[in-house]
Design a protein around this motif. Structure first.
Motif, PDB file in Angstrom:
ATOM      1  N   GLN A  88      -2.147   4.508  17.469  1.00 21.03           N
ATOM      2  CA  GLN A  88      -1.555   3.221  17.093  1.00 21.03           C
ATOM      3  C   GLN A  88      -1.916   2.806  15.669  1.00 21.03           C
ATOM      4  N   HIS A  89      -2.966   3.387  15.119  1.00 18.24           N
ATOM      5  CA  HIS A  89      -3.456   3.008  13.784  1.00 18.24           C
ATOM      6  C   HIS A  89      -3.633   4.273  12.946  1.00 18.24           C
ATOM      7  N   GLY A  90      -2.517   4.980  12.732  1.00 17.12           N
ATOM      8  CA  GLY A  90      -2.560   6.280  12.069  1.00 17.12           C
ATOM      9  C   GLY A  90      -3.047   6.261  10.638  1.00 17.12           C
ATOM     10  N   GLN A  91      -3.090   5.081  10.022  1.00 11.69           N
ATOM     11  CA  GLN A  91      -3.548   5.001   8.632  1.00 11.69           C
ATOM     12  C   GLN A  91      -5.076   5.081   8.520  1.00 11.69           C
ATOM     13  N   TRP A  92      -5.773   4.975   9.666  1.00 18.29           N
ATOM     14  CA  TRP A  92      -7.231   5.000   9.667  1.00 18.29           C
ATOM     15  C   TRP A  92      -7.757   6.314  10.232  1.00 18.29           C
ATOM     16  N   SER A  93      -8.815   6.796   9.656  1.00 22.32           N
ATOM     17  CA  SER A  93      -9.509   7.984  10.140  1.00 22.32           C
ATOM     18  C   SER A  93     -10.854   7.546  10.719  1.00 22.32           C
ATOM     19  N   ILE A  94     -11.101   7.880  11.966  1.00 21.46           N
ATOM     20  CA  ILE A  94     -12.380   7.527  12.591  1.00 21.46           C
ATOM     21  C   ILE A  94     -13.433   8.507  12.090  1.00 21.46           C
ATOM     22  N   GLU A  95     -14.450   7.973  11.454  1.00 22.82           N
ATOM     23  CA  GLU A  95     -15.511   8.804  10.871  1.00 22.82           C
ATOM     24  C   GLU A  95     -16.632   9.063  11.870  1.00 22.82           C
TER      25      GLU A  95
END
Length: 72
Positions: free
Chosen positions: A51-58
């Motif tokens: 749903q939030h493809g612009q963010w990368s989970i680090e």
């Protein structure tokens, strides 16, 4: 006695601007343990990422809100 609230703490960065990062806290509504949080986190984060493809989970971890800012 009620179990203490447990949070999923997620560090994420913008894919288009990797230097732009933030930390977000998600609270689980039902009582759960740290192990329960860890098990629920993976499908939750998979859905969130879609749903939030612009963010990368680090990175992510589970913890207690009252421990924020304290060295555990």
């Amino acid at each position: 006695p009620a179990m203490p609230l447990i949070e999923l703490i997620v560090s994420m960065c913008l894919i288009t601007a990797p230097g732009t990062c933030k930390e977000q806290h998600f609270q689980f509504t039902q009582d759960t343990s740290l192990m329960g949080c860890m098990m629920q986190a993976q499908p939750f984060l998979a859905d969130w990422s879609r749903q939030h493809g612009q963010w990368s989970i680090e990175r992510w971890h589970c913890g207690y809100p009252e421990m924020r800012g304290k060295d555990a």
